[in-house]
Enzyme design. Structure first.
Site, PDB file in Angstrom:
ATOM      1  N   GLY A  53       0.762  -1.243   0.000  1.00 10.81           N
ATOM      2  CA  GLY A  53       0.000   0.000   0.000  1.00 10.81           C
ATOM      3  C   GLY A  53       0.794   1.294   0.000  1.00 10.81           C
ATOM      4  N   ASP A  74      -5.446  -5.629  -5.482  1.00 14.31           N
ATOM      5  CA  ASP A  74      -4.307  -6.545  -5.328  1.00 14.31           C
ATOM      6  C   ASP A  74      -4.819  -7.931  -4.938  1.00 14.31           C
ATOM      7  OD1 ASP A  74      -1.013  -5.888  -4.865  1.00 14.31           O
ATOM      8  OD2 ASP A  74      -1.729  -7.871  -4.258  1.00 14.31           O
ATOM      9  N   LYS A 155       4.841  -1.115 -14.491  1.00 17.46           N
ATOM     10  CA  LYS A 155       6.113  -1.818 -14.235  1.00 17.46           C
ATOM     11  C   LYS A 155       6.213  -3.028 -15.149  1.00 17.46           C
ATOM     12  CE  LYS A 155       7.154  -4.117 -10.243  1.00 17.46           C
ATOM     13  NZ  LYS A 155       7.656  -3.902  -8.868  1.00 17.46           N
TER      14      LYS A 155
HETATM   15  C1  LIG Z   1       5.859  -4.875  -5.861  1.00 14.79           C
HETATM   16  S1  LIG Z   1       4.283  -5.265  -5.204  1.00 14.79           S
HETATM   17  C2  LIG Z   1       3.469  -3.714  -5.244  1.00 14.79           C
HETATM   18  C3  LIG Z   1       3.932  -2.743  -4.182  1.00 14.79           C
HETATM   19  C4  LIG Z   1       3.000  -1.560  -4.032  1.00 14.79           C
HETATM   20  N1  LIG Z   1       3.040  -0.698  -5.210  1.00 14.79           N
HETATM   21  C5  LIG Z   1       3.355  -0.705  -2.830  1.00 14.79           C
HETATM   22  O1  LIG Z   1       3.910   0.369  -3.032  1.00 14.79           O
HETATM   23  O2  LIG Z   1       3.073  -1.119  -1.698  1.00 14.79           O
HETATM   24  C6  LIG Z   1       3.535  -6.109  -6.542  1.00 14.79           C
HETATM   25  C7  LIG Z   1       2.095  -6.533  -6.251  1.00 14.79           C
HETATM   26  O3  LIG Z   1       1.463  -6.964  -7.466  1.00 14.79           O
HETATM   27  C8  LIG Z   1       0.419  -7.829  -7.070  1.00 14.79           C
HETATM   28  N2  LIG Z   1      -0.161  -8.545  -8.217  1.00 14.79           N
HETATM   29  C9  LIG Z   1       0.461  -9.391  -9.059  1.00 14.79           C
HETATM   30  N3  LIG Z   1      -0.403  -9.887  -9.967  1.00 14.79           N
HETATM   31  C10 LIG Z   1      -1.616  -9.325  -9.705  1.00 14.79           C
HETATM   32  C11 LIG Z   1      -2.911  -9.442 -10.287  1.00 14.79           C
HETATM   33  N4  LIG Z   1      -3.139 -10.246 -11.335  1.00 14.79           N
HETATM   34  N5  LIG Z   1      -3.927  -8.740  -9.757  1.00 14.79           N
HETATM   35  C12 LIG Z   1      -3.716  -7.934  -8.676  1.00 14.79           C
HETATM   36  N6  LIG Z   1      -2.501  -7.778  -8.084  1.00 14.79           N
HETATM   37  C13 LIG Z   1      -1.466  -8.475  -8.585  1.00 14.79           C
HETATM   38  C14 LIG Z   1       1.087  -8.726  -6.036  1.00 14.79           C
HETATM   39  O4  LIG Z   1       0.143  -9.381  -5.227  1.00 14.79           O
HETATM   40  C15 LIG Z   1       1.953  -7.708  -5.270  1.00 14.79           C
HETATM   41  O5  LIG Z   1       1.340  -7.288  -4.085  1.00 14.79           O
END
Ligand SMILES: C[S@@+](CC[C@H](N)C(=O)[O-])C[C@H]1O[C@@H](n2cnc3c(N)ncnc32)[C@H](O)[C@@H]1O
Length: 199
Positions: A53, A74, A155
């Protein structure tokens, strides 16, 4: 003495902790915003891959100045207590039929930001392919549900596919480019695709 990769990671992690953010990734969005002005106060923002978050909280506090709204999605829950009042959170796969419909119902958006990343396997080809697939799905969502003049951040793990996605973005946005914020870990192969001013 030059900082090692681990020192750098510690620096951003400690800074995030001190400033009340659940993850160091907040400083990547801060850098992207500083050079591209992606989000403005009052905007409606979609944050894909939002957990734990940090991007959501930073967007609420610093970019929207608590004016505007955020739809965050997420697979995992947000680690924000409390969840800011501007935020509507959906837990699940952003690209499943059920969640996708909710994201569409809540749009269209002034900005879509995606830090979504697959769970990495340690196999670079597989990880890259999965990241490209997420990036393509975010771009598709933006094509349909980002407002004209809207901005996009995606990303992606570097591996070739980003050039094709960037090419598609150039057709949709007046400006499209890649960037690698300094806050990315030096050994990370992630980059960010930026689309500015949707046509
Ligand atoms: C690097 S983390 C994001 C960090 C976030 N931007 C923060 O600042 O706290 C990547 C996230 O992408 C989510 N994710 C990956 N595939 C997804 C999908 N199909 N739908 C929703 N979330 C997804 C993962 O669960 C993970 O929490």
């Amino acid at each position: 003495m030059a900082k090692t990769r681990r020192d750098k990671a510690d620096f951003y992690t400690k800074k995030a902790h001190k400033e009340g953010y659940p993850a160091r990734s907040v400083y990547k969005l801060e850098e992207i915003q500083a050079s591209n002005n992606i989000i403005k106060p009052g905007d409606k923002v979609l944050d894909v891959g939002a957990a734990p978050g940090s991007w959501t909280l930073y967007t609420h506090k610093e970019l929207l100045k608590a004016k505007g709204s955020i739809v965050a999605v997420d697979l995992n829950p947000l680690n924000l207590n409390p969840i800011p009042p501007t935020v509507t959170f959906f837990q699940g796969d952003a690209f499943s039929n059920e969640i996708r419909l909710k994201l569409i119902e809540n749009g269209p958006y002034d900005a879509i930001i995606s830090d979504a990343a697959p769970m990495t396997m340690g196999n670079r080809n597989v990880d890259t392919m999965r990241s490209e697939s997420l990036a393509e799905q975010v771009l598709y969502l933006a094509t349909e549900h980002l407002k004209p003049h809207g901005n996009l951040v995606i990303k992606i793990f570097q591996g070739g596919g980003q050039q094709e996605i960037l090419k598609q973005m150039r057709l949709i946005f007046n400006k499209a480019k890649t960037t690698k914020p300094k806050a990315c870990r030096t050994d990370s192969f992630e980059i960010f695709l930026i689309g500015i001013d949707k046509k």
